[in-house]
Design an enzyme around this catalytic site. Structure first.
Site, PDB file in Angstrom:
ATOM      1  CB  SER A 102       4.371 -18.012  -6.442  1.00 41.52           C
ATOM      2  OG  SER A 102       3.247 -17.131  -6.485  1.00 41.52           O
ATOM      3  CG  ASP A 103       6.932 -12.442  -3.652  1.00 44.63           C
ATOM      4  OD1 ASP A 103       5.831 -11.973  -3.300  1.00 44.63           O
ATOM      5  OD2 ASP A 103       8.016 -11.920  -3.318  1.00 44.63           O
ATOM      6  CD1 TRP A 104       2.020  -9.230  -7.254  1.00 44.33           C
ATOM      7  CD2 TRP A 104       0.759  -9.147  -5.408  1.00 44.33           C
ATOM      8  NE1 TRP A 104       0.942  -8.449  -7.535  1.00 44.33           N
ATOM      9  CE2 TRP A 104       0.141  -8.380  -6.408  1.00 44.33           C
ATOM     10  CE3 TRP A 104       0.140  -9.234  -4.154  1.00 44.33           C
ATOM     11  CZ2 TRP A 104      -1.049  -7.690  -6.200  1.00 44.33           C
ATOM     12  CZ3 TRP A 104      -1.045  -8.544  -3.949  1.00 44.33           C
ATOM     13  CH2 TRP A 104      -1.626  -7.797  -4.966  1.00 44.33           C
TER      14      TRP A 104
ATOM     15  CB  ALA B 160       6.723 -15.057  -8.452  1.00 41.26           C
TER      16      ALA B 160
END
Ligand code: BGC
Length: 798
Positions: free
Chosen positions: A300-302, A304
């Site tokens: 995932s992105d940070w 997210a």
């Protein structure tokens, strides 16, 4: 087609889950492509299975957890007892832990204290070089030289690996058609064809088609998907588009990166047509895995995963489950998988087989990288920007500058290249001598102290013939205080009493300095570290602060001006283009900024860059891109909206207060020489549609063109190849790039350039979302920009 028995076994294990509403999976899976042979290898998968069998549920989930144990590159970083978590096997990966000492510290715990000795994977943002900072990705795209991106990627891989990092959060392949979006700097611009070519090159440079090499790193292609199409150019905002546009434009570079063997992808923050990208089974499973055959893992992105709560699709346990089921295998700094998934499995909300599958994907990459054999990093010598590193950075930067304008000045001729013509040169502007900003945004491990500024480089050439005045700051008054408050790097205290800049005085000084010179070089732009990159959207696109006033005041001296623009996004250069004879777009050039700019200004390097993004006349035109769809009411001559509009026309698709066209269009860039194009030739004027479809990517026709250097110096031209499908069942853009080639020509020299045309170039998605080719006429243009005029055509018949 490789389909090993382990995979069949896995399918059997997954069967009950698949049949619960996903039964069509089997047929598609059996025909999956295999983009990365290493990840699909039988031996590697056997090792994965053997390890998986030994793992407890907690240890499995641990492989799906990533934390930032260094500096923060996002909000609300957690502050946990990482040593203990690693010893318990509850961490798979760290980001922002860098250097042999820091990475070995945690790796020793993982290898020696955790039960199964599974190595940690260390990742970081390596965006335009690691320690050696090269030009920003948008600048690299302006080189139209994929080998330059490949070189930068490999350079970054070598330096990252030496720092204990086997994983980079790069390349960003999001199509960016709106420069209000600050992350356009990390992109390859607006075009799917150029973007795909660059995406492949970045992946190849980092991974070198072999993850096990000690100088290869795994990529994380980001941000999946369509993150660049945030509504209104506001970062993190929703994306809303047809599936046709998604597939035809936005997904292309991700697909190219997956086909090039990308080991991991990062899911994006945005939603796509109402479904958050980080919990989106359509993009993460249907497209990515079933259609494209991706065998790596998705991080995932940070934060997210936990931010899905803000997207209002459920509470913590629910969103974690949705993300995992959709296909996000690793939770970056969300602290949810590690805390709630075990409970969800035990209560039967999600089968353990879903966890197992995610663990397999992560372990495959760890095995492929050779981390089990070589978990540690040897302490190396301290970094220094040695002459060879500088030479590499300069060579790349030299290719990225774009000469936007070089009109002759009365009595002087063209200002560029600068020769002995100028006795005294005034260098003015807040970016002339600013190391930190010239390094560019997202230079996480880069150090501004290595940047050679324009002032230093011009001083080397001109000695006391160089005069200098800063002229103004990058920001002023109110905007300075707003931006300083949001600078996550160096937050400014609320009671900041730094002096308000005296713009009137400094501009007057710059005017005085200009008056003493024969020619003025103005170095203007925007603050890269404050207003470019993530969370750095802008509602206006002019120079920041009072730079425009500085420009106008210096222009009023009537001294000849060369404007050097330093920015990671297309800025609005409308006034400058009307009043300044010479303009060079230099982006954020990295550690050799000054030398690269001087190389071009003095003609040691003949500029060859071309714009990867349209430059607007006015921010209100955004999103502005050349490959527009046609309208029923085009403005006159608006086949390709780059020609002046007829002011008489009312009921047409136009602005009442602005041209439709770009100020500087996609593909634009001048040279110190001139190139001419002959009439293009085509090997066959007519071809049956079925033949194109059956050609399976092989060219069926070749378009050739003779390009000649008609000037008096050697130069490199980026020859560009565009098509238009004039009669399709689904609207097609007024022009689309389908090929390009960098061609170097001596004065008077001519070369023949050929572009293949086959299914890959001619296909489009029809109304059933099938890639096809229909009977039609393709218009074809070849030239030095998206305004290319040399024309031919191809008829596709029944
Ligand atoms: C960014 C990503 C980046 C990640 C880790 C996020 O905020 O969107 O591009 O890779 O942080 O630093």
């Amino acid at each position: 087609m490789k389909f090993n028995s382990l995979r069949s076994l896995r399918l059997l294990v997954l069967l009950p889950w698949l049949l619960a509403g996903q039964g069509w999976f089997l047929g598609a899976a059996q025909n999956r492509p295999v983009p990365n042979e290493q990840l699909a290898s039988k031996d590697l998968n056997a090792r994965v299975e053997a390890l998986l069998e030994k793992m407890t549920l907690e240890e499995k989930i641990g492989q799906l957890v990533q934390y930032s144990a260094g500096y923060a590159t996002g909000p609300n970083a957690s502050n946990l007892k990482y040593d203990e978590l690693v010893a318990r096997g509850q961490v798979s990966s760290f980001l922002n832990v860098v250097g042999a000492e820091a990475t070995n510290h945690y790796q020793h715990i993982a290898m020696e204290k955790s039960r199964l000795h599974i190595p940690l994977l260390f990742g970081q943002d390596v965006i335009h070089g690691h320690r050696t900072t090269f030009p920003v990705p948008l600048a690299l795209a302006a080189s139209w030289d994929p080998s330059a991106a490949e070189f930068v990627a490999h350079y970054g891989a070598v330096e990252a690996r030496a720092d204990g990092l086997a994983w980079v959060f790069s390349p960003m392949v999001d199509i960016a058609r709106d420069p209000r979006w600050g992350r356009i700097i990390e992109s390859s611009g607006e075009d799917p064809y150029l973007g795909s070519a660059m995406a492949r090159a970045w992946v190849k440079g980092y991974q070198q088609d072999d993850l096990s090499r000690p100088d290869s790193v795994a990529v994380s292609v980001k941000h999946f998907a369509a993150y660049g199409a945030a509504v209104a150019g506001r970062d993190y905002n929703a994306t809303d588009m047809s599936e046709l546009t998604l597939r035809q434009v936005y997904l292309k570079p991700y697909h190219a990166a997956v086909d090039a063997g990308a080991a991991t992808l990062m899911s994006s923050f945005n939603s796509i047509n109402g479904i958050p990208a980080t919990a989106n089974p359509f993009t993460l499973t249907q497209i990515l895995r079933r259609e494209w055959g991706f065998d790596g893992f998705v991080v995932s992105d940070w934060g997210a995963v936990s931010e899905l709560i803000n997207h209002s699709i459920g509470d913590g346990p629910t969103v974690a489950l949705k993300a995992l089921e959709a296909g996000v295998d690793m939770d970056m700094e969300g602290n949810l998988y590690g805390t709630v998934i075990a409970g969800q499995v035990r209560s039967g909300k999600i089968p353990e087989s879903v966890v197992d599958e995610a663990v397999r994907r992560v372990l495959r990459v760890k095995f492929a990288l050779g981390l089990f054999e070589h978990p540690y990093t040897a302490e190396g010598p301290a970094y220094d920007a040695t002459p060879d590193r500088r030479a590499a950075a300069r060579r790349v930067a030299d290719e990225t500058l774009v000469l936007l304008k070089n009109d002759p000045v009365e009595g002087v001729g063209a200002l560029l290249p600068l020769t002995a013509k100028a006795k005294k040169v005034a260098l003015i502007g807040p970016l002339a001598d600013n190391q930190r900003e010239l390094l560019g945004a997202w230079a996480v491990t880069g150090d501004p102290k290595y940047v050679v500024t324009l002032r230093t480089a011009l001083q080397e050439r001109l000695g006391d013939r160089l005069l200098y005045a800063q002229g103004c700051d990058l920001l002023t008054g109110e905007d300075a205080s707003i931006v300083k408050r949001v600078d996550f790097d160096r937050p400014m205290a609320a009671d900041d009493h730094s002096p308000v800049p005296d713009d009137a005085r400094t501009i007057a000084e710059a005017v005085d300095t200009s008056k003493k010179a024969d020619v003025v070089i103005l170095a203007l732009g925007e603050p890269a570290n404050w207003m470019e990159g993530e969370a750095a959207s802008r509602a206006t696109l002019g120079f920041t602060g009072v730079q425009e006033q500085l420009l106008e005041a210096v222009a009023a001296t009537r001294k000849p001006i060369i404007l050097v623009v330093l920015a990671g996004r297309p800025l609005e250069l409308t006034w400058a283009a009307a009043h300044v004879p010479a303009i060079v777009e230099a982006w954020s050039p990295g550690i050799e900024a000054g030398h690269a700019v001087a190389d071009v200004l003095f003609g040691d390097v003949n500029p060859s860059g071309k714009l990867p993004s349209s430059f607007p006349r006015s921010v209100g035109q955004e999103p502005l891109y050349y490959a527009q769809l046609p309208t029923g009411r085009p403005a006159a001559h608006l086949d390709l909206s780059h020609f002046p509009q007829n002011p008489q026309e009312k009921f047409v698709s136009r602005y009442m207060d602005e041209e439709n066209s770009a100020l500087f269009p996609f593909g634009w860039g001048l040279s110190y020489t001139r190139f001419s194009y002959a009439q293009p030739t085509i090997s066959r004027a007519e071809v049956p549609a079925q033949e194109v479809i059956a050609s399976a990517g092989k060219p069926v026709v070749k378009v050739g063109v003779d390009v000649r250097n008609t000037g008096s110096v050697a130069g490199t031209e980026v020859v560009q190849f565009y098509i238009r499908n004039t009669a399709a069942s689904v609207e097609q853009p007024v022009r689309e790039l389908k090929g390009f080639a960098r061609v170097t020509l001596a004065p008077g020299e001519q070369k023949h350039v050929e572009f293949p045309l086959g299914f890959d170039e001619l296909n489009f998605y029809n109304v059933d979302l099938k890639r096809t080719v229909e009977p039609t006429i393709y218009k074809i243009w070849v030239g030095g920009s998206s305004l290319a005029k040399a024309e031919t055509s191809l008829r596709v018949v029944e």
